[in-house]
Every structure is written in C-alpha cells, then in structure tokens.
Design an enzyme around this catalytic site. Structure first.
Site, PDB file in Angstrom:
ATOM      1  N   GLY A  49       0.828  -1.194   0.000  1.00  0.00           N
ATOM      2  CA  GLY A  49       0.000   0.000   0.000  1.00  0.00           C
ATOM      3  C   GLY A  49       0.862   1.244   0.000  1.00  0.00           C
ATOM      4  CG  ASP A  50      -0.441   4.593   2.329  1.00  0.00           C
ATOM      5  OD1 ASP A  50      -0.568   3.571   3.038  1.00  0.00           O
ATOM      6  OD2 ASP A  50      -1.053   5.648   2.572  1.00  0.00           O
ATOM      7  CD  GLU A  51       2.752   0.179   7.260  1.00  0.00           C
ATOM      8  OE1 GLU A  51       3.373  -0.399   8.151  1.00  0.00           O
ATOM      9  OE2 GLU A  51       1.511   0.172   7.162  1.00  0.00           O
TER      10      GLU A  51
END
Length: 153
Positions: A49-51
């Site tokens: 994801g955005d991690e």
C-alpha cells in the site's frame, strides 16, 4: 539499528481522484526520495500500500533516530509532481530501536507500527519513538498546525 515504519498521509485521495496509475507514480517518487535520503548502508522497502520502512544500520547513538525521521519527513513533505498534477502528502513515522524495543525484526516492526499509529491518531505528519511518553513530537504538533492553516475551508 533504527527501524522506522513510514505511512504516507493523504495518499488515498491521490488514488481516488487521480487514479491508480498516477498513485503508482507517486509511490515510485516516494521510494526514490526515501532512497536518496538514507545512507548506502541503510535498507528501504515498501511493505505494501502506502507503507514503507527504512532499516537504518550502523547507528552510533539512539539520538540519531529522530534526526533520520526529521530528514525523511522533510523529503516527503515536498510536493510531488506527476504530469500537470501536484500532490502534497507528508508521512507518519513510528520508530523502534534494536535491541531496546525488541530483538527480532517482527517485534521491531510491531513496535514501530504502534508508534506510527500513535502519530496518526495525534494528527499525522510527524514521528514517534516507541514508548517515548506517547505524546506527539514537537515536529508533529507544528506540522498539524501548518496543515490546518493550509487546508481549504
């Protein structure tokens, strides 16, 4: 060893409004910025994801962890341009330290993740060392004020 867990702030609207193809380009830009912000001995990885995570090796002092977090925050706060669109994201960073917060990678990840979610619940765009009085850093409080002032109506 310092193990920051980095979650991008305000990324969901990028995918929702500009589409996943643009979101992928933004993520590539974020990865490049992280890579440029760390030393050659450090490891950067996207967890999903955005991690992201950065494993900062060869730290001489624990006090270097906040310095690294500030540097990462500064790099990620700069606007990202994709085509004719500009995106301002920011990041919430949780930090765990080996061996103070754990002796294996999964425990360090868990501790950094908990610290990162504490930043998110305190207003985003900052960093927190695991267990460090669980108050948002001064940088986090300042960034929240800046974000509030810059937000449209």
């Amino acid at each position: 060893m310092n193990r920051p867990c980095i979650d991008l702030d305000n990324f969901k609207p990028v995918n929702d409004k500009a589409g996943h193809a643009v979101g992928d380009k933004v993520l590539k830009c974020v990865a490049q910025r992280l890579k440029e912000a760390v030393r050659s001995t450090d490891i950067c990885a996207r967890l999903g994801g955005d991690e992201f995570t950065v494993i900062a090796t060869q730290l001489e002092h624990q006090e270097q962890a906040p310095e690294i977090a500030r540097k990462l925050l500064a790099r990620l706060a700069a606007p990202i341009e994709v085509g004719d669109q500009q995106f301002v994201l920011g990041a919430s960073i949780g930090i765990s330290l080996y061996p103070s917060h754990g002796s294996d990678l999964s425990l360090l990840l868990e501790q950094a993740d908990a610290a990162m979610y504490h930043v998110k619940s305190s207003g985003k765009s900052g960093f927190q060392l695991h267990g460090a009085s669980w108050k948002p850093s001064a940088e986090c409080q300042t960034q929240v004020a800046v974000n509030a002032a810059a937000s449209p109506g």
